[in-house]
Design a protein around this motif. Structure first.
Motif, PDB file in Angstrom:
ATOM      1  N   ARG A 162     -27.961  19.816 -27.451  1.00  0.00           N
ATOM      2  CA  ARG A 162     -26.629  20.385 -27.592  1.00  0.00           C
ATOM      3  C   ARG A 162     -25.593  19.279 -27.474  1.00  0.00           C
ATOM      4  O   ARG A 162     -25.678  18.417 -26.615  1.00  0.00           O
ATOM      5  CB  ARG A 162     -26.411  21.423 -26.487  1.00  0.00           C
ATOM      6  CG  ARG A 162     -25.058  22.101 -26.562  1.00  0.00           C
ATOM      7  CD  ARG A 162     -24.880  23.031 -25.378  1.00  0.00           C
ATOM      8  NE  ARG A 162     -24.750  22.311 -24.141  1.00  0.00           N
ATOM      9  CZ  ARG A 162     -23.598  21.848 -23.656  1.00  0.00           C
ATOM     10  NH1 ARG A 162     -22.477  22.031 -24.337  1.00  0.00           N
ATOM     11  NH2 ARG A 162     -23.556  21.212 -22.493  1.00  0.00           N
ATOM     12  N   PRO A 170     -22.140  18.054 -26.391  1.00  0.00           N
ATOM     13  CA  PRO A 170     -20.968  18.446 -25.593  1.00  0.00           C
ATOM     14  C   PRO A 170     -19.675  18.001 -26.267  1.00  0.00           C
ATOM     15  O   PRO A 170     -19.661  17.031 -27.027  1.00  0.00           O
ATOM     16  CB  PRO A 170     -21.190  17.702 -24.270  1.00  0.00           C
ATOM     17  CG  PRO A 170     -22.001  16.500 -24.652  1.00  0.00           C
ATOM     18  CD  PRO A 170     -22.876  16.940 -25.796  1.00  0.00           C
ATOM     19  N   PHE A 171     -18.618  18.708 -26.007  1.00  0.00           N
ATOM     20  CA  PHE A 171     -17.302  18.375 -26.547  1.00  0.00           C
ATOM     21  C   PHE A 171     -17.336  18.165 -28.071  1.00  0.00           C
ATOM     22  O   PHE A 171     -17.070  17.066 -28.566  1.00  0.00           O
ATOM     23  CB  PHE A 171     -16.739  17.123 -25.872  1.00  0.00           C
ATOM     24  CG  PHE A 171     -16.722  17.190 -24.373  1.00  0.00           C
ATOM     25  CD1 PHE A 171     -15.947  18.139 -23.716  1.00  0.00           C
ATOM     26  CD2 PHE A 171     -17.488  16.320 -23.614  1.00  0.00           C
ATOM     27  CE1 PHE A 171     -15.922  18.201 -22.331  1.00  0.00           C
ATOM     28  CE2 PHE A 171     -17.479  16.378 -22.235  1.00  0.00           C
ATOM     29  CZ  PHE A 171     -16.704  17.314 -21.584  1.00  0.00           C
ATOM     30  N   ARG A 228     -17.109  10.409 -27.946  1.00  0.00           N
ATOM     31  CA  ARG A 228     -18.138  10.925 -27.034  1.00  0.00           C
ATOM     32  C   ARG A 228     -18.922   9.776 -26.398  1.00  0.00           C
ATOM     33  O   ARG A 228     -19.276   9.835 -25.208  1.00  0.00           O
ATOM     34  CB  ARG A 228     -19.067  11.871 -27.788  1.00  0.00           C
ATOM     35  CG  ARG A 228     -19.862  12.814 -26.888  1.00  0.00           C
ATOM     36  CD  ARG A 228     -20.674  13.804 -27.700  1.00  0.00           C
ATOM     37  NE  ARG A 228     -19.817  14.662 -28.495  1.00  0.00           N
ATOM     38  CZ  ARG A 228     -19.689  14.582 -29.824  1.00  0.00           C
ATOM     39  NH1 ARG A 228     -20.366  13.690 -30.509  1.00  0.00           N
ATOM     40  NH2 ARG A 228     -18.879  15.396 -30.463  1.00  0.00           N
ATOM     41  N   ASP A 257     -19.066   9.132 -22.437  1.00  0.00           N
ATOM     42  CA  ASP A 257     -20.377   9.097 -21.783  1.00  0.00           C
ATOM     43  C   ASP A 257     -20.505   7.874 -20.885  1.00  0.00           C
ATOM     44  O   ASP A 257     -20.967   7.966 -19.740  1.00  0.00           O
ATOM     45  CB  ASP A 257     -21.473   9.103 -22.855  1.00  0.00           C
ATOM     46  CG  ASP A 257     -22.866   9.217 -22.251  1.00  0.00           C
ATOM     47  OD1 ASP A 257     -23.025   9.868 -21.203  1.00  0.00           O
ATOM     48  OD2 ASP A 257     -23.807   8.654 -22.854  1.00  0.00           O
ATOM     49  N   ARG A 265     -15.165  16.095 -15.630  1.00  0.00           N
ATOM     50  CA  ARG A 265     -15.435  17.047 -16.713  1.00  0.00           C
ATOM     51  C   ARG A 265     -16.664  16.628 -17.512  1.00  0.00           C
ATOM     52  O   ARG A 265     -17.502  17.474 -17.883  1.00  0.00           O
ATOM     53  CB  ARG A 265     -14.201  17.130 -17.613  1.00  0.00           C
ATOM     54  CG  ARG A 265     -14.373  18.023 -18.819  1.00  0.00           C
ATOM     55  CD  ARG A 265     -14.212  19.503 -18.495  1.00  0.00           C
ATOM     56  NE  ARG A 265     -14.392  20.295 -19.684  1.00  0.00           N
ATOM     57  CZ  ARG A 265     -13.439  20.514 -20.614  1.00  0.00           C
ATOM     58  NH1 ARG A 265     -12.222  19.989 -20.433  1.00  0.00           N
ATOM     59  NH2 ARG A 265     -13.692  21.263 -21.657  1.00  0.00           N
ATOM     60  N   ALA A 266     -16.779  15.327 -17.804  1.00  0.00           N
ATOM     61  CA  ALA A 266     -17.907  14.838 -18.597  1.00  0.00           C
ATOM     62  C   ALA A 266     -19.236  15.040 -17.855  1.00  0.00           C
ATOM     63  O   ALA A 266     -20.232  15.472 -18.453  1.00  0.00           O
ATOM     64  CB  ALA A 266     -17.704  13.361 -18.914  1.00  0.00           C
ATOM     65  N   GLU A 304     -20.558  18.440 -17.991  1.00  0.00           N
ATOM     66  CA  GLU A 304     -21.143  18.776 -19.300  1.00  0.00           C
ATOM     67  C   GLU A 304     -22.427  17.996 -19.579  1.00  0.00           C
ATOM     68  O   GLU A 304     -22.958  18.057 -20.679  1.00  0.00           O
ATOM     69  CB  GLU A 304     -20.121  18.516 -20.401  1.00  0.00           C
ATOM     70  CG  GLU A 304     -18.981  19.506 -20.426  1.00  0.00           C
ATOM     71  CD  GLU A 304     -19.445  20.894 -20.833  1.00  0.00           C
ATOM     72  OE1 GLU A 304     -20.302  21.002 -21.725  1.00  0.00           O
ATOM     73  OE2 GLU A 304     -18.941  21.883 -20.266  1.00  0.00           O
ATOM     74  N   LEU A 333     -22.847  14.580 -19.421  1.00  0.00           N
ATOM     75  CA  LEU A 333     -22.687  13.187 -19.817  1.00  0.00           C
ATOM     76  C   LEU A 333     -22.754  12.276 -18.603  1.00  0.00           C
ATOM     77  O   LEU A 333     -22.713  12.732 -17.463  1.00  0.00           O
ATOM     78  CB  LEU A 333     -21.363  12.970 -20.545  1.00  0.00           C
ATOM     79  CG  LEU A 333     -21.182  13.716 -21.886  1.00  0.00           C
ATOM     80  CD1 LEU A 333     -19.853  13.345 -22.521  1.00  0.00           C
ATOM     81  CD2 LEU A 333     -22.326  13.401 -22.831  1.00  0.00           C
TER      82      LEU A 333
END
Length: 235
Positions: A165, A167-168, A176, A180, A224-225, A228, A230
């Motif tokens: 999947r 993210p973002f 990204r 990361d 936030r990363a 998700e 990362l």
């Protein structure tokens, strides 16, 4: 001379007259660049037609002349990113074959280079015969990776990371990648080295990420990363 037969000329290996492979070098380390030029210039059927010591010089060299068959480009240039140089040059000269020659063997640098249009990826520790093979292969239109890089690339694909999947999804691949690495604990200089970018580019990309995700600062972006998934190699 009646009765004599001249041997057939070998087929051309590139677009240059007589099958000569014309190469240009873009690297801001003069000792390495001069040594590489000497190595390539000693090979039969290979001629070095230009050298550049910066991103700006590289763009001017590679877009300003049409007799270059293969360009060897470093990722870390004093005034910019080799990845950006490759992308910009290939927009103007899509038929140019580009080989990355760098010290970085991490997945992010390899993927970024290939996405930019590079036809090969060599480490600066590669032996002379591997450099020669890579130049001739690139001139013939082949894709070539050094053994170490090829092994990592295969592991990357077989690991199924491309099917995971994403993210973002509102972020670009580059944004990204930067997020990361920031989430993994790298500062802007560290991110720049990993991705073959300038620190200014990393700073600008991160600012765009903050705006797109409506985050107030770097700390919020990291939190936030990581939420998700990362920054898996966080330090």
């Amino acid at each position: 001379m009646s009765g004599s037969t001249m041997p057939a000329a070998p087929p051309p290996t590139s677009g240059s007259p007589g099958g000569v492979v014309s190469v240009a070098l873009v690297d801001d380390h003069p000792v390495f660049r001069i040594g590489l030029a000497a190595l390539l210039g000693s090979l039969p059927g290979v001629v070095v037609v230009g050298q550049a010591a910066s991103a700006a010089e590289g763009r001017a060299l590679l877009t300003g002349r049409d007799d270059v068959d293969v360009a060897l480009v470093d990722l870390d240039l004093g005034d910019g990113s080799g990845v950006d140089v490759i992308r910009d040059v290939l927009r103007v000269r899509p038929g140019l074959r580009v080989l990355v020659v760098t010290m970085h063997d991490d997945d992010g640098a390899v993927v970024a280079s290939v996405r930019a249009g590079a036809r090969g990826y060599l480490l600066k520790s590669a032996p002379p015969d591997a450099v020669e093979r890579a130049v001739r292969a690139a001139a013939a239109g082949e894709m070539i990776l050094s053994p170490q890089v090829a092994e990592r690339a295969m592991a990357y694909v077989l690991g199924g990371r491309t099917a995971a999947r994403v993210p973002f999804p509102q972020l670009t691949d580059r944004e990204r990648e930067v997020l990361d690495l920031v989430a993994a604990g790298l500062d802007n200089t560290g991110v720049a080295r990993r991705l073959g970018l300038s620190t200014k580019t990393v700073r600008n990309v991160l600012a765009t990420v903050l705006a797109k995700l409506a985050l107030r600062d770097r700390a919020a972006a990291i939190a936030r990363a990581r939420a998700e998934g990362l920054g898996g190699d966080a330090i």
